[in-house]
Design an enzyme around this catalytic site. Structure first.
Site, PDB file in Angstrom:
ATOM      1  N   LYS A  89       0.843  -1.204   0.000  1.00 16.65           N
ATOM      2  CA  LYS A  89       0.000   0.000   0.000  1.00 16.65           C
ATOM      3  C   LYS A  89       0.874   1.249   0.000  1.00 16.65           C
ATOM      4  CE  LYS A  89      -3.838  -2.493   1.989  1.00 16.65           C
ATOM      5  NZ  LYS A  89      -4.522  -3.001   3.178  1.00 16.65           N
TER       6      LYS A  89
ATOM      7  N   GLN B 126      -4.737  -1.756   9.464  1.00 13.07           N
ATOM      8  CA  GLN B 126      -4.644  -3.090   8.862  1.00 13.07           C
ATOM      9  C   GLN B 126      -5.229  -4.137   9.813  1.00 13.07           C
ATOM     10  OE1 GLN B 126      -3.402  -3.737   5.647  1.00 13.07           O
ATOM     11  NE2 GLN B 126      -4.248  -5.760   6.045  1.00 13.07           N
TER      12      GLN B 126
ATOM     13  N   ASP C 226     -11.276   2.695   3.878  1.00 13.57           N
ATOM     14  CA  ASP C 226     -11.583   1.262   3.761  1.00 13.57           C
ATOM     15  C   ASP C 226     -13.098   1.024   3.750  1.00 13.57           C
ATOM     16  OD1 ASP C 226      -9.617  -0.616   3.391  1.00 13.57           O
ATOM     17  OD2 ASP C 226      -9.067  -0.770   5.513  1.00 13.57           O
TER      18      ASP C 226
END
Ligand code: NAD
Length: 298
Positions: A55, A99, A122
């Site tokens: 990422k 994460q 997200d």
């Protein structure tokens, strides 16, 4: 019948990343700063480290700022919440990604709830899940958004098509079903308790498999000509003499190829879309954060 067409998610994702890169440069020119994504990793899970590294690299390649926060596995909830609060306030940060999975002492729901929904690129915050559920604009989880992009690119109008989504996770299955409903498909959500799954899948013009079971969906479950999106990423046990096993999806690819109209390969199908859409969501967040209209066509 001819073999199914391959849906090239890798090429689609590259094109999307290139568009995001162009707009990121335009944003930096107008706003006087680059769009910024903060990625938080707690602990040393090897797969998570790979994802976070990827990422960061993708951000840099798109001309975005990436802020990596790597915290020890024994980080307390209070410490993580305080970092999130700092990132919520940080003017250089447009998107925040924590994460998952998190180590056991941390309550994932509480952590996600602490992220400013307008920085939740997200799309996991319940505010964004709610916005999707009622059809308001918000951040949509990257993997299902990538899948719907591939489907619309392939099929155009999805109105009236029968879609079967296998899997009901909050990250993939549920938002996928909502996006398909929004696109006027007739949607069935199948899951571990579904009776006679092969029969249910045989109805589908569109099959989205998000289960996490290697090659579970067989070729004879698929209606001839259907479009198959395989979200699964499963590593098989290594063959003798090899260090690592092959990556396969949730669909028996070789069998499906004989029946389907089009199918995403694994790897090279849905996988590359997830990071491309994350960059796209971060760019949208940056425009909103700066009070500027977001560009069309993303
Ligand atoms: P999950 O484990 O949270 O959910 C799996 C779902 O499958 C559950 O809702 C369950 O009801 C259903 N299921 C389990 N066994 C079943 C069965 N026998 N029949 C029918 N349904 C069954 O998984 P997830 O996070 O949604 O991920 C699913 C898969 O997609 C995994 O392989 C994961 O690695 C992959 N994935 C890929 C990406 C990507 O970027 N391509 C992103 C997220 C997840």
């Amino acid at each position: 019948m001819a073999e199914a067409a391959l849906i090239d998610g890798k090429a689609f994702a590259q094109a999307l990343r290139a568009r995001v890169g162009e707009y990121a440069a335009a944003f930096a020119h107008q706003a006087g700063r680059r769009p910024g994504l903060a990625v938080v990793l707690v602990g040393d899970d090897p797969a998570s480290q790979v994802y976070v590294g990827a990422k960061g690299k993708a951000c840099a390649a798109a001309g975005m700022a990436s802020f990596e926060h790597r915290l020890p596995a024994d980080t307390s909830e209070a410490a993580l919440l305080s970092l999130i609060e700092r990132l919520n306030q940080d003017e250089a940060v447009d998107g925040i990604l924590v994460q998952l999975p998190l180590p056991g002492q941390l309550d994932e729901q509480a952590i996600i709830a602490a992220i400013n929904p307008d920085k939740d690129v997200d799309g996991f915050h319940i505010i964004n899940a709610g916005r999707l559920a009622v059809g308001q604009t918000g951040f949509v989880p990257c993997t299902p958004l990538g899948c719907i992009m591939l489907l619309k690119d392939r099929l155009g109008d999805l109105s009236g098509l029968e879609a079967v989504v296998i899997g009901r996770s909050n990250i993939v299955g549920k938002p996928m079903a909502q996006l398909l409903t929004e696109a006027n498909a007739t949607v069935t959500i199948a899951h571990s308790r579904t009776r006679n799954l092969p029969e249910v899948v045989r109805r589908a013009d569109i099959v989205v498999a998000a289960v996490g079971r290697p090659e579970m969906v067989r070729g004879d479950w698929i209606k001839p000509g259907a479009t198959v999106i395989d979200v699964g990423i499963n590593r098989l046990p290594p063959e003798p003499g090899k260090d690592r096993g092959r990556l396969v999806g949730d669909v028996a690819f070789a069998e499906a190829l004989e029946v389907a109209g089009a199918i995403t390969p694994v790897p090279g199908g849905v996988g590359p879309m997830t990071i491309a859409v994350l960059l796209r969501n971060t760019l949208i967040a940056a425009y909103a954060h700066a009070g500027m209209p977001a560009p069309e066509g993303l």
